[in-house]
Motif scaffolding. Structure first.
Motif, PDB file in Angstrom:
ATOM      1  N   LYS A   7       0.823  -1.199   0.000  1.00 34.44           N
ATOM      2  CA  LYS A   7       0.000   0.000   0.000  1.00 34.44           C
ATOM      3  C   LYS A   7       0.863   1.257   0.000  1.00 34.44           C
ATOM      4  O   LYS A   7       0.491   2.285  -0.568  1.00 34.44           O
ATOM      5  N   THR A   8       2.011   1.175   0.654  1.00 35.68           N
ATOM      6  CA  THR A   8       2.935   2.305   0.687  1.00 35.68           C
ATOM      7  C   THR A   8       4.339   1.789   0.382  1.00 35.68           C
ATOM      8  O   THR A   8       4.680   0.656   0.724  1.00 35.68           O
ATOM      9  N   ARG A  44      10.431   2.869   2.864  1.00 34.27           N
ATOM     10  CA  ARG A  44      11.300   4.037   2.998  1.00 34.27           C
ATOM     11  C   ARG A  44      12.752   3.603   2.809  1.00 34.27           C
ATOM     12  O   ARG A  44      13.186   2.625   3.431  1.00 34.27           O
TER      13      ARG A  44
END
Length: 525
Positions: free
Chosen positions: A135-136, A139
């Motif tokens: 979904k994301t 990082r």
């Protein structure tokens, strides 16, 4: 070919006997057909060995071509009527499996009932299963870790263990190439100090005083039921580098992968809990040390697949208990409560379907209630269903204070292999560093390493680093490598299971330039 000729002769002899009633040999009777449905039969037979698997967890092709044939072998169902010799390894490993009757010669259920089971799984499974989509994005960039590559590597890397040595002494790691296993010691500057050739592959390292204890998986680390494993002890040389020949403390083990040490019966001597993962067979046992330095075996679980053992007092009664992850067939977490006098009582804490590929557990108190919670890692995809699975990853199960556990967190991570809990950023709460051996290299290559920074209340931010794709990480250790008060990480690469037609190019990179070991140096201090 020889076995099929023999089989044909047997068939001809059987027909000849049928022509002559006086010498007739009774035919093998097939079990009677039941009135149960396919689902009822699946629940009856499949659940007798492991947690029930929902058909929707795999596509129909996986059920039909891989899983169901393997299930059938366990029930004595063979496509050509007789048990094939190919089911058994050569030598003692195959004989062990034959004698254990893992694959029965005769069917344990009627073939009509078996066809009902096949139809149930195939008809109720999807045609395809799409790979998980994040979904994301992950990082990129580790705020307080510095990437460092060692100056000495074995290529291609087949690293089977890594260990951070205490007191700024460097790193030890093993390379398990067939026929020439090597234990290498690196200085703190990551240059080779010395290497020690070994006859067999070490998978675990423990240094105590002037002694070194090695868990030896056997002749290679691959699945076997042979008694090639051992616990070995080496003694440091009086002068100079290295170790002199020691002794084999506990021989004839079936592919041991984890050994935990503790005085379990309070007699002043250190005992050992040994996870003999094996393959089709294996055991979990504790070995009581006697006054002469020998060991007596005490069986805890006769099934294969023990992969992690943690010794800790679970019920605060002053006696060390044993947490164990079983990762073969009947997957789950078990607690062996110490009743004293060398006696233990088994309690199942968690159960998982066999598709989960259980790999590792750790204990940590995430909600600060004074009770250990369980971090569970699953993602072994070196099996009959090598597809990306949305249930692979890192789980946290919270303890209610009575050693009952409920799932409270899940981080999806394809092919997750190990997760080590530590307060890496020194902010007072536990963070998680994790590696994957079967990540989605095509879409999310950097998920081969994930750092989960604890933000409180079981919420985590995920991070990786650009060099995460330089190796195929299979082992990891955490410790204060440079004696500065924070926790560093070491990752070891194992270049295997490279698919044909690798479109990422990573396989070629690993084989030619990939490091055996990398370091993530914590820079908090």
């Amino acid at each position: 070919m020889k076995q099929w000729i023999a089989f044909s002769l047997v068939v001809l002899l059987f027909i000849a006997c049928k022509i002559k009633p006086k010498n007739d040999t009774p035919a093998i009777e097939e079990p009677p057909v039941s009135s149960l449905s396919g689902k009822e039969l699946a629940l009856t037979y499949c659940s007798s060995c492991h947690a029930f698997v929902n058909p929707e967890l795999l596509p129909a092709s996986s059920w039909k071509l891989s899983v169901l044939p393997a299930m059938g072998y366990r029930m004595g169902i063979y496509n050509r009527g007789s048990r094939p010799d190919s089911l058994f390894d050569a030598g003692i490993s195959g004989e062990v499996v034959r004698n254990a009757n893992i694959f029965p010669e005769k069917p344990v259920l009627a073939k009509e009932d078996w066809h009902k089971i096949e139809e149930y799984f195939i008809k109720n499974s999807p045609d395809t299963i799409l790979p998980p989509v994040r979904k994301t994005p992950i990082r990129i960039g580790l705020k307080h870790f510095r990437y460092k590559e060692t100056l000495f590597s074995h290529r291609p890397a087949l690293t089977t263990m890594v260990k951070i040595l205490p007191d700024n002494k460097g790193i030890a790691y093993a390379d398990g190439k067939p026929g020439r296993s090597i234990l290498t010691f690196l200085n703190p500057d990551l240059r080779e100090n010395f290497s020690l050739p070994l006859r067999s592959t070490p998978v675990q390292f423990r240094e105590k005083s002037n002694e070194l204890f090695l868990t030896i998986a056997g002749n290679g680390i691959f699945p076997t039921d042979a008694f090639d494993g051992s616990l070995q002890r080496l003694v440091k040389k009086d002068t100079g580098m290295g170790f002199q020949s020691g002794d084999m403390l506990i021989p004839n083990l079936k592919r041991p992968v984890c050994i935990a040490f503790e005085d379990l019966n309070k007699d002043g001597l250190e005992d050992a809990v040994i996870c003999e993962f094996g393959n089709q067979t294996g055991e979990l046992a504790w070995f009581q040390q006697n006054q002469n330095g020998g060991y007596t075996k005490n069986l805890l679980n006769s099934k294969p697949g023990a992969i992690t053992a943690i010794i800790k007092d679970a019920n605060k009664d002053g006696l060390p208990d044993i947490y164990v992850l079983m990762a073969q067939a009947d997957e789950g977490v078990f607690l062996y409560e110490n009743l004293g006098a060398g006696r233990f009582k088994e309690k199942r804490l968690l159960s998982f379907p066999p598709l989960y590929g259980s790999q590792y557990i750790e204990l940590a108190d995430f909600n600060k209630d004074g009770f250990d919670d369980i971090v569970y890692v699953c993602g072994d995809n070196a099996d009959k269903t090598p597809i990306l699975k949305n249930y692979h990853g890192i789980y946290i199960f919270l303890n209610d204070g009575k050693n009952n556990f409920r799932q409270s967190y899940f981080y999806q991570m394809n092919g997750a292999y190990k997760a080590m809990v530590n307060d890496y950023d020194l902010d007072g709460d536990p963070d998680i560093a994790a590696i994957s051996f079967f990540p989605d290299y095509r879409n999310y290559a950097t998920e081969s390493f994930i750092y989960l920074e604890n933000k409180g209340h079981l919420k985590f931010d995920d991070y990786s680093f650009p060099e995460a794709t330089k190796g195929r990480w299979i082992v990891m250790d955490a410790g204060d490598m440079d004696a500065d008060g924070d926790t560093d990480l070491v990752l070891g690469s194992f270049v295997y299971f490279i698919a044909d037609g690798d479109t990422t190019g990573l396989g070629k990179q690993w084989l030619t330039t990939g490091p055996s070991v990398i370091v993530l140096e914590n820079t908090i201090r």
